[in-house]
Design a protein around this motif. Structure first.
Motif, PDB file in Angstrom:
ATOM      1  N   HIS A  38       0.862  -1.186   0.000  1.00 27.83           N
ATOM      2  CA  HIS A  38       0.000   0.000   0.000  1.00 27.83           C
ATOM      3  C   HIS A  38       0.898   1.236   0.000  1.00 27.83           C
ATOM      4  O   HIS A  38       1.091   1.895   1.024  1.00 27.83           O
ATOM      5  N   ASN A  39       1.420   1.553  -1.181  1.00 31.69           N
ATOM      6  CA  ASN A  39       2.406   2.621  -1.325  1.00 31.69           C
ATOM      7  C   ASN A  39       1.815   3.880  -1.943  1.00 31.69           C
ATOM      8  O   ASN A  39       2.528   4.689  -2.534  1.00 31.69           O
TER       9      ASN A  39
ATOM     10  N   ASN B 214       5.716  -0.652   1.583  1.00 34.87           N
ATOM     11  CA  ASN B 214       6.951  -1.446   1.559  1.00 34.87           C
ATOM     12  C   ASN B 214       8.088  -0.734   0.822  1.00 34.87           C
ATOM     13  O   ASN B 214       9.066  -1.371   0.436  1.00 34.87           O
ATOM     14  N   ASN B 215       7.940   0.572   0.672  1.00 38.04           N
ATOM     15  CA  ASN B 215       8.995   1.350   0.002  1.00 38.04           C
ATOM     16  C   ASN B 215       8.960   2.783   0.529  1.00 38.04           C
ATOM     17  O   ASN B 215       8.772   3.733  -0.224  1.00 38.04           O
TER      18      ASN B 215
ATOM     19  N   ASN C   8       1.043   3.383  -6.589  1.00 39.98           N
ATOM     20  CA  ASN C   8       1.307   2.060  -6.007  1.00 39.98           C
ATOM     21  C   ASN C   8       2.077   1.140  -6.953  1.00 39.98           C
ATOM     22  O   ASN C   8       2.054  -0.081  -6.811  1.00 39.98           O
ATOM     23  N   ARG C   9       2.812   1.727  -7.905  1.00 44.75           N
ATOM     24  CA  ARG C   9       3.601   0.912  -8.832  1.00 44.75           C
ATOM     25  C   ARG C   9       4.985   0.586  -8.271  1.00 44.75           C
ATOM     26  O   ARG C   9       5.633  -0.348  -8.735  1.00 44.75           O
TER      27      ARG C   9
END
Length: 696
Positions: free
Chosen positions: A470-471, A539-540, A478-479
């Motif tokens: 979930h970026n 996660n980034n 969200n890519r």
């Protein structure tokens, strides 16, 4: 005040700005420049007060000495030479350049088109030439006095077998901690404040690995989106601490932090980025290396030197194979060890550092230079063993004395505990130090740095709370970030009030942390995993200098913190879990078994058992390697990893051991309550159990 170079100028071997006590010697490398100018500025960096051509050139090193110039002097360079992008040369004296050896950097980069050597928007793009002065927008170097009271500080040099690493971000670690003083949050002094050091020592950490603290700017495209470069993997100054981590204006704050950690018995490891710089591709700004000597500092495309060659995903690749670029990297490393007293380094995208003629070479000059260096070969060296170029994934491919991040450990442990089939052989390999990858070339069983999570990717809590990344906050639809995280939300995406799901997540976190601390190799824990930190499924979080990226300390009262403290203590109490030599399964001359794998019925596993795709339970006896001295002192341990349902097991008779006591059961209400074994013994579903010989 007027400035001039001394007629008594002398050539010194050091590069950078070196204060001699009576003046400062300036030296900078450029093989293709035709003239190099030193620019001096007012203390605030806003006014250029002098510009002088460096008078001496020898061996592509330009130098000059100015008497009376001392610490606090603000400076930069301008390089004259050919502006011929098609040949790889991008000299533009209108652009102020940061000294690659600057020990301190003044200010923050103020993004403006004048920072680019070409005219943005011009018809011929990066082939054009920009005449604007970039100095008003540019950071500058500050001459330093290296003196510091290191009295009482000594390098720890702890063995790898006794090392437990804690990866942390200076701001992320301190911004929300309730006991860190407000004025110290986000700084080196906050990082070494009593609440942080107390937390780490109680947890049992032996080394803190700091995300990049060498000077880096904010990326222009991030600022335009209202974001920042949080992680810091865009280095511009390889010798200078990041200014935003200072509470004042003195870089001695970094030394104070190191000294405080050493006093607490904690080593300091720096995450360093020598594979690329913040200047990006040929269409990036001219801030330092590009303007000093683009053709020397960067690997250029062999087909068209107008373009940089990129194995890092950032637009450029530092040309470490060049002797003077190699020298800069080695000088930087030695500076941080010798002057700043750090204990080791984790090398970002380290495969790039091993590339020669564009291919990875484990016998390459970078590794050779490190291994022969009497200073660097003795500190902790950790490789991130991949880059994005062809042939860049090199887990297990680095030479001694490097240790390596092992993403195979992370992925296989996640897959095993979420119930993937056919994982028994893989998890067995991870428990024993990933021998297929590392048991060669006389490498140690500590070659694998084992991790459940890292700064990039899901936190441990998010691994058991989210099926998908979930970026959205990163502004890339969200890519970005990995899509295959081997995660399992266990029934609900994200936070939930469902007690059953919460309990299941807690148990799985215990199982995964136990697996990490019970495995051969070097364990690494990410800051916040021990207190249930979540990034909301991001996660980034490289650009999230906010509550998403900062550690949430609200879990300080969570029982999981106590579990982490105790499982680390268990590892320290049992040297069988942290050996220097690999366990091969061999029986030594004294007929003692090193390691053996067992079925639930107490019989050793056979080939058909290993090939069973439904096998969810592994039991292993671990003793000392037969090649380790004093093996008769090894009591041995019996470990059970059950990713399946409830079952009964029988413990084996091995090496004369006939009775066992259980010292860990992650499924129990009191996981570390000791229990004498009565067989058959019930093992809870999805749990880890540890047994020691009776009387041990």
């Amino acid at each position: 005040m007027s400035f001039s170079f001394s007629e008594l100028d002398f050539l010194k071997p050091e590069l950078g700005a070196e204060y001699t006590g009576q003046g400062t010697h300036f030296a900078v490398f450029s093989a293709h420049a035709e003239q190099m100018e030193l620019c001096l500025f007012s203390p605030d960096g806003k006014e250029e007060v002098a510009r002088m051509a460096l008078p001496k050139r020898e061996g592509d090193i330009w130098s000059g000495y100015i008497a009376g110039v001392g610490p606090g002097t603000v400076y930069g360079y301008r390089a004259h030479g050919p502006y011929d992008p098609k040949a790889g040369h991008r000299f533009n004296p209108n652009k102020l350049l940061l000294d690659p050896y600057a020990k301190q950097v003044l200010g923050e980069l103020e993004w403006d088109d004048a920072l680019y050597g070409y005219t943005i928007g011009a018809k011929d793009d990066d082939l054009s030439f920009d005449n604007r002065d970039s100095a008003p927008y540019m950071v500058k170097g500050i001459v330093q006095d290296p003196d510091f009271d290191w009295d009482g500080d000594q390098a720890i040099r702890r063995t790898w077998t006794d090392t437990i690493i804690y990866e942390a971000h200076v701001r992320g670690m301190t911004m929300t901690h309730p006991d860190v003083p407000d004025e110290l949050r986000g700084t080196f002094l906050g990082m070494c404040s009593e609440p942080i050091i107390d937390h780490l020592t109680k947890l049992g950490i032996s080394a803190v690995e700091l995300l990049p603290i060498q000077h880096f700017p904010n990326d222009r495209y991030l600022l335009e989106k209202g974001l920042t470069n949080y992680w810091g993997y865009q280095t511009l100054g390889f010798f200078a601490p990041q200014p935003r981590y200072l509470s004042g204006s003195k870089i001695t704050e970094f030394k104070t932090m190191v000294k405080a950690f050493h006093a607490a018995g904690i080593e300091v490891i720096m995450d360093v980025v020598y594979n690329h710089t913040a200047e990006g591709s040929e269409r990036g700004p001219t801030l330092s290396f590009r303007g000093l000597d683009n053709a020397s500092y960067y690997i250029l495309s062999p087909d068209d030197p107008r373009h940089t060659y990129d194995t890092t995903g950032t637009g450029n690749t530092l040309n470490v194979a060049h002797p003077m670029v190699m020298r800069m990297v080695l000088d930087s490393l030695r500076y941080w060890v010798g002057v700043m007293h750090v204990d080791g380094f984790r090398f970002d995208l380290a495969s790039t550092l091993g590339r020669q003629d564009l291919d990875f070479d484990r016998q390459g000059i970078f590794f050779g230079a490190i291994r022969q260096d009497p200073i660097l070969s003795g500190v902790k060296l950790i490789a991130e063993p991949w880059d994005v170029g062809e042939g860049g994934y090199q887990v297990g491919g680095f030479p001694h004395p490097f240790r390596e991040w092992n993403d195979k450990f992370r992925d296989d442990v996640r897959r095993f505990w979420k119930g993937d089939g056919g994982m028994a052989p893989d998890i067995a390999s991870r428990l024993t130090g990933s021998q297929l990858q590392f048991n060669h070339s006389d490498r140690a069983a500590t070659s694998s740095v084992n991790l459940l999570s890292a700064h990039d990717g899901f936190t441990l809590m998010d691994t058991v709370s989210f099926n998908d990344k979930h970026n959205e906050a990163n502004g890339e639809d969200n890519r970005d970030g990995h899509s295959d995280n081997h995660s399992d939300n266990m029934g609900a995406e994200g936070a939930t009030d469902d007690a059953g799901i919460r309990d299941a997540r807690s148990r799985r976190r215990r199982n995964m942390m136990a697996t990490l601390l019970l495995s051969q190799g070097v364990p690494m824990i990410v800051a916040g995993d021990e207190v249930g930190n979540s990034q909301g499924g991001n996660n980034n979080a490289y650009c999230q200098d906010n509550e998403i990226g900062w550690v949430d300390w609200s879990g300080l009262d969570d029982p999981f913190l106590s579990f982490c403290q105790k499982i680390i203590a268990l590892r320290k109490d049992h040297p069988e879990l942290r050996q220097e030599r690999f366990l091969t399964g061999a029986i030594g001359e004294d007929e003692r078994t090193e390691i053996a794998w067992y079925r639930p019925d107490g019989e050793q596993m056979g080939e058909e058992d290993w090939s069973d795709p439904e096998l969810r339970l592994l039991s292993v006896y671990m003793s000392y390697s037969a090649s380790t001295p004093d093996v008769e002192k090894a009591a041995g341990l019996f470990l059970v990893f059950n990713a399946g349902g409830d079952c009964d097991i029988r413990l084996p008779e091995v090496n004369g051991i006939t009775g066992w006591s259980r010292v860990l059961a992650t499924g129990a209400d009191e996981p570390f309550a000791e229990l004498d074994v009565r067989e058959p013994l019930a093992v809870d579903r999805e749990s880890v159990a540890v047994f020691v010989p009776n009387g041990a």
